[in-house]
Design a protein around this motif. Sequence first.
Motif, PDB file in Angstrom:
ATOM      1  N   ILE A  62       5.649 -10.524  -2.191  1.00 13.41           N
ATOM      2  CA  ILE A  62       6.844 -10.124  -2.200  1.00 13.41           C
ATOM      3  C   ILE A  62       7.832  -9.908  -3.132  1.00 13.41           C
ATOM      4  CG2 ILE A  62       8.935 -11.797  -1.221  1.00 13.41           C
ATOM      5  CD1 ILE A  62       6.890 -13.104   0.181  1.00 13.41           C
ATOM      6  N   LYS A  63       6.770 -10.393  -4.547  1.00 12.13           N
ATOM      7  CA  LYS A  63       8.063 -10.021  -5.932  1.00 12.13           C
ATOM      8  C   LYS A  63       7.720  -8.544  -6.233  1.00 12.13           C
ATOM      9  CE  LYS A  63       8.125 -14.854  -8.194  1.00 12.13           C
ATOM     10  NZ  LYS A  63       7.417 -15.857  -8.504  1.00 12.13           N
ATOM     11  N   LYS A  64       6.477  -7.835  -5.910  1.00  5.82           N
ATOM     12  CA  LYS A  64       6.144  -6.263  -6.286  1.00  5.82           C
ATOM     13  C   LYS A  64       6.835  -5.839  -5.194  1.00  5.82           C
ATOM     14  CE  LYS A  64       1.689  -6.783  -7.395  1.00  5.82           C
ATOM     15  NZ  LYS A  64       0.882  -6.975  -7.472  1.00  5.82           N
ATOM     16  N   ILE A  65       7.520  -6.662  -4.110  1.00  8.66           N
ATOM     17  CA  ILE A  65       8.399  -5.564  -3.058  1.00  8.66           C
ATOM     18  C   ILE A  65       9.941  -5.172  -3.510  1.00  8.66           C
ATOM     19  CG2 ILE A  65       9.042  -4.851  -0.846  1.00  8.66           C
ATOM     20  CD1 ILE A  65       6.510  -6.738   0.105  1.00  8.66           C
ATOM     21  N   ILE A  66      10.361  -6.435  -3.790  1.00 13.95           N
ATOM     22  CA  ILE A  66      11.374  -6.664  -4.231  1.00 13.95           C
ATOM     23  C   ILE A  66      11.863  -6.104  -5.499  1.00 13.95           C
ATOM     24  CG2 ILE A  66      13.529  -8.679  -5.556  1.00 13.95           C
ATOM     25  CD1 ILE A  66      12.056 -10.563  -3.266  1.00 13.95           C
ATOM     26  N   ASP A 122       0.513  -1.250  -0.097  1.00 17.90           N
ATOM     27  CA  ASP A 122       0.063   0.120   0.388  1.00 17.90           C
ATOM     28  C   ASP A 122       0.533   1.209  -0.175  1.00 17.90           C
ATOM     29  OD1 ASP A 122      -1.743  -1.035   0.307  1.00 17.90           O
ATOM     30  OD2 ASP A 122      -2.532  -1.132   2.329  1.00 17.90           O
ATOM     31  N   HIS A 123       1.913   0.989   1.112  1.00 18.16           N
ATOM     32  CA  HIS A 123       2.871   2.175   0.865  1.00 18.16           C
ATOM     33  C   HIS A 123       3.606   2.932  -0.563  1.00 18.16           C
ATOM     34  CE1 HIS A 123       2.310   3.265   5.206  1.00 18.16           C
ATOM     35  NE2 HIS A 123       2.008   2.478   5.243  1.00 18.16           N
ATOM     36  N   ILE A 124       4.097   1.161  -0.982  1.00 15.72           N
ATOM     37  CA  ILE A 124       4.292   1.823  -2.319  1.00 15.72           C
ATOM     38  C   ILE A 124       4.202   2.364  -3.156  1.00 15.72           C
ATOM     39  CG2 ILE A 124       5.893   0.018  -4.058  1.00 15.72           C
ATOM     40  CD1 ILE A 124       6.733  -1.212  -2.496  1.00 15.72           C
TER      41      ILE A 124
END
Length: 418
Positions: A167-171, A135-137
């Motif tokens: 996780i993949k999106k965050i990475i 959400d923050h991203i």
Amino acid sequence: MKFELLGLNPEILKAVTEKGYKKATPIQEKAVPAILAGRDVLGGAQTGTGKTAAFALPILNKLNEAGKSSGCPRALVLAPTRELADQVCESFIAYGKFLDLKSIRIFGGVKINPQITNLKIGTDIVVATPGRLLDHINQNTIDLSQIEILVLDEADRMLDMGFIRDIKKIIKALPRHRQNLLFSATYGKDIKQLSADVLRNPVSVEVTKRNTAAEKVEQIIYRIEKGQKRYLLAHLIREENWYQVLVFVRTKHGANRLAKQLDKDGIPANAIHSDKSQAARTRAMNSFRKGDLQVLVATDVAARGIDLQDLTHVVNFELPQVPEDYVHRIGRTGRAGKSGTAVTLIAPEDRSQLQKVEKILKYSIPEGHVIGFKPVYDPTAKKTTAPKKSSKRPSSNAAPAKKGGGNNRKFRPKRRTR
Ligand code: AMP
């Protein structure tokens, strides 16, 4: 091994001493030097092994050495649940007490605005659950461009909970050049794949053999009809003076019902599950920690990440749907060098699930029999038959202490004075 030999700075050693830790645990002994040396690490460790300090201490050391940042986070820890994120953040704060580094937590179920404010003020370490971090991203309220170290804590749980895409999106939002640490209690196909995707030439650090139960935990099963389980549990808690018991059930409804029944039987109990608010869960956890609550009944999801020391008994009132969860459950006891007992109640319909668990353990859990338990007639239960008496004695390493056992005392609910 003494902490002094691990290459940590004096301020961190001082905080560790304040926590009362005398020696590094095996995972700390192996992981701390590797992380300090800048290596990626694949850690095979469950909760209770001291894994949080194993990554938190060297991360603090490294960030401190690198000097003050611009206020953008430099280390990111992803954890499956808010409870775990909260505890990991608390650990960073405690171990970094004498350093000028800041740690904040980011998870769902609470307002996002205070988190945005904290991010604006600036931080060195962010401990987050994947959903809220995304959400923050997406809202551009976090700058991850300065991340030097990524930790995937309890990675197997995150995959179980369906966080792989998050996780993949965050990475993708992180700098390519960074140090990666992945901790997982089990090592299935999905974790192998994730490790291969994320880690570069990792040092493998393992403290208990993967998929095997913690050695410190004494395991025992009792065979009993389903409808008698609650009475047997109350009997064991009383007769054997179990004072801090974490009981696992499969459903939220089952958790509520069992907690109410135990409470009615004079054993202070409460339930935690994902339908309860964060505040209610924290309240229940705190009164359990203080000893006001003798029994906490939990579902697997709610129990993830619970950090409880001195937990003497874990009870599998029902076996988990996913057999690997058995290992996680019993890892809640026998922590950091203390011994613990994991008791499993097996009804005839649980047998095939037990076989699956034992296959993973590569071990047949010893069977015990209870002295002095008489089945209780329950007019509200659909079916109440006498518990099957086991002819087998518990094997010598499995028999729990039978305090007050052998007196054939009839089960009678009584209010416990605390
Ligand atoms: P963890 O595996 O990170 O969940 O840690 C389990 C528990 O062990 C936590 O309550 C820690 O405070 C405690 N702990 C961690 N490291 C040590 C140590 N070296 N000595 C004693 N207790 C420890």
